[in-house]
Design an enzyme around this catalytic site. Structure first.
Site, short mmCIF file in Angstrom:
data_model
loop_
_atom_site.label_atom_id
_atom_site.label_comp_id
_atom_site.label_asym_id
_atom_site.label_seq_id
_atom_site.Cartn_x
_atom_site.Cartn_y
_atom_site.Cartn_z
N TRP A 179 6.64 -3.55 -9.58
CA TRP A 179 7.26 -2.63 -8.75
C TRP A 179 8.75 -2.81 -9.21
O TRP A 179 9.65 -1.83 -9.39
CB TRP A 179 6.85 -2.61 -7.51
CG TRP A 179 5.60 -2.05 -7.33
CD1 TRP A 179 4.52 -2.58 -6.89
CD2 TRP A 179 5.04 -0.56 -7.58
NE1 TRP A 179 3.49 -1.94 -6.81
CE2 TRP A 179 3.68 -0.59 -7.43
CE3 TRP A 179 5.83 0.58 -7.99
CZ2 TRP A 179 3.00 0.41 -7.34
CZ3 TRP A 179 4.96 1.69 -8.26
CH2 TRP A 179 3.69 1.73 -7.87
N ASP A 214 13.02 -3.32 -1.64
CA ASP A 214 11.69 -2.49 -1.49
C ASP A 214 10.95 -3.35 -0.70
O ASP A 214 10.43 -4.53 -1.03
CB ASP A 214 11.37 -2.25 -2.89
CG ASP A 214 9.97 -1.73 -2.87
OD1 ASP A 214 9.56 -1.37 -1.97
OD2 ASP A 214 9.67 -1.48 -4.03
N LYS A 245 1.26 1.82 2.85
CA LYS A 245 0.64 0.52 3.15
C LYS A 245 0.64 -0.13 4.72
O LYS A 245 -0.42 -0.29 4.89
CB LYS A 245 1.24 -0.58 2.32
CG LYS A 245 1.08 -0.40 0.78
CD LYS A 245 1.75 0.23 -0.10
CE LYS A 245 1.49 0.40 -1.57
NZ LYS A 245 2.76 0.64 -2.39
C1 LIG Z 1 3.27 0.83 -3.57
C2 LIG Z 1 4.44 0.52 -3.86
C3 LIG Z 1 5.70 1.27 -4.37
C4 LIG Z 1 5.42 2.78 -4.91
O1 LIG Z 1 5.25 3.72 -3.98
P1 LIG Z 1 5.11 4.98 -4.02
O2 LIG Z 1 5.29 5.81 -2.65
O3 LIG Z 1 3.93 5.15 -4.59
O4 LIG Z 1 6.30 5.55 -4.96
C5 LIG Z 1 6.90 0.56 -4.67
N1 LIG Z 1 7.07 -0.68 -4.27
C6 LIG Z 1 6.21 -1.20 -3.98
C7 LIG Z 1 6.40 -2.80 -3.63
C8 LIG Z 1 4.76 -1.04 -3.64
O5 LIG Z 1 3.80 -1.71 -3.10
#
Ligand SMILES: *Cc1c(COP(=O)(O)O)cnc(C)c1O
Length: 359
Positions: free
Chosen positions: A103, A171, A195
């Protein structure tokens, strides 16, 4: 209907049963209005109360300082990979990225399309992301430093965050509200909800208002964080049902001890699972450094790919679902987000012992 499976999906992930039951009970008739919350105007009284409560719960659960804006946006965390540099990586500036997994890699690739970026550190050893780098090579005067608090695919997680002179951006998609964090370390943090917080379709963003004031004003209005901050995320139609569910999840978090309560639950689950891996005499093995082990996504592998496959198939048959490792890394992954109960992890641990003993 009973939900007798344990959902270890990495995302979208399991939601607390109580939250789904409440949504079901309110689906046809939200609080005596004769319609679903989905069918209400985003400018009406019924939705407005939900929206405002979602904001105030975010503030109270996370201890968000008054000097920050709380935003509910669309476009996923991946959308933020682009809009963060569009807003803050202005001409002549450089942004630092710490690359600790897939990511972060995607985040820097988007930023590269906007401006100049540098890798300030990496969690890669050989072919795999197994650690959180200690020492960073930071650029003086950087626009910001971007980190990924939990690496959903690699199975690593920050314990403490780096101290940086430049604004720190995180993030937190896969560990948001799983433990207390000091929001004031960050100029901006963001998380896709799917999540730990709710369904897909909404991204939670916390941003320091004085930093927001320095953002680009030449990009399209819809992509400016300030546009949404100025209108309390009601500049256009927000994802109302996703925000409603997120509000309900946050109430559930509050009823379960808030972020301190989540941290305790999550530590207990992770401890139980890592203990089972460590006690397996190498049958279950992980190359993630112990100090970097994630409490949210536990990754390991068996002695062969065939055994990995048999493990996933037999676990699924036993009601333990979502354990197949990400296609980039293979092996096994169990995601232990807030909604996963300790009893579910104990079921997995028992299954792991039985599976090993049969071999
Ligand atoms: C799942 C995830 C993403 C992507 O998220 P989307 O909403 O599908 O764009 C980005 N960063 C991390 C750390 C993730 O776990």
């Amino acid at each position: 209907m009973a939900r007798d499976i344990v959902n270890f999906n990495a995302g979208p992930a399991g939601l607390p049963t109580a939250v789904l039951e409440r949504a079901q009970a309110e689906l046809m008739d939200f609080q005596g209005t004769g319609m679903s919350i989905m069918e209400h105007s985003h400018r009406g009284k019924a939705y407005d109360a939900v929206h405002n409560e979602a904001m105030s719960l975010t503030r109270s659960l996370m201890g968000v300082p008054d000097s920050y804006d709380v935003l509910f946006l669309q476009g996923g965390a991946s959308g933020m990979f682009a809009t963060i540099p569009m807003n803050f990586l202005t001409a002549g500036k450089v942004a630092d990225y710490v690359i600790t997994g897939t990511w972060s890699q995607k985040a820097i690739e988007e930023a590269q399309r906007i401006g100049e970026v540098r890798v300030a550190g990496t969690g890669k050893v050989g072919e795999r992301f197994v650690r959180i780098p200690e020492a960073l090579d930071l650029t003086p005067g950087a626009a910001y430093v971007h980190v990924t608090s939990n690496n959903t695919i690699a199975g690593t997680q920050y314990r403490a965050f780096p101290k940086t002179e430049a604004p720190l951006v995180a993030d937190m998609s896969s560990d948001i509200m799983s433990r207390p964090v000091d929001v004031s370390q960050f100029s901006l943090l963001y998380a896709g909800a799917q999540k730990n917080l709710g369904p897909s379709g909404v991204v939670l963003v916390l941003v320091r208002r004085d930093w927001l004031a320095q953002a680009s004003t030449t990009i399209p209005k819809i992509f400016r964080f300030k546009t949404h901050a100025d209108k309390q995320s009601l500049y256009h139609t927000p994802p109302t049902f996703a925000i409603y569910l997120m509000r309900n999840v946050m109430q559930w978090i509050g009823e379960h001890g808030g972020l301190e309560g989540m941290a305790k639950r999550n530590a207990a689950k992770a401890e139980a699972l890592y203990a089972a891996i460590d006690a397996s005499g190498g049958f279950y093995a992980s190359d993630v450094e112990v100090a970097a082990r994630s409490e949210m996504n536990v990754v390991w592998r068996l002695p062969s790919e065939d055994l990995d496959k048999a493990f996933v198939a037999e676990a699924t048959a036993a009601g333990l679902v979502g354990l197949k490792g990400h296609r980039d890394v293979g092996g096994i992954r169990a995601s232990l987000y807030n909604a996963v109960e300790l009893a579910g992890v104990e079921r997995l641990v028992t299954f792991m012992k039985d599976f090993k003993n049969k071999r």
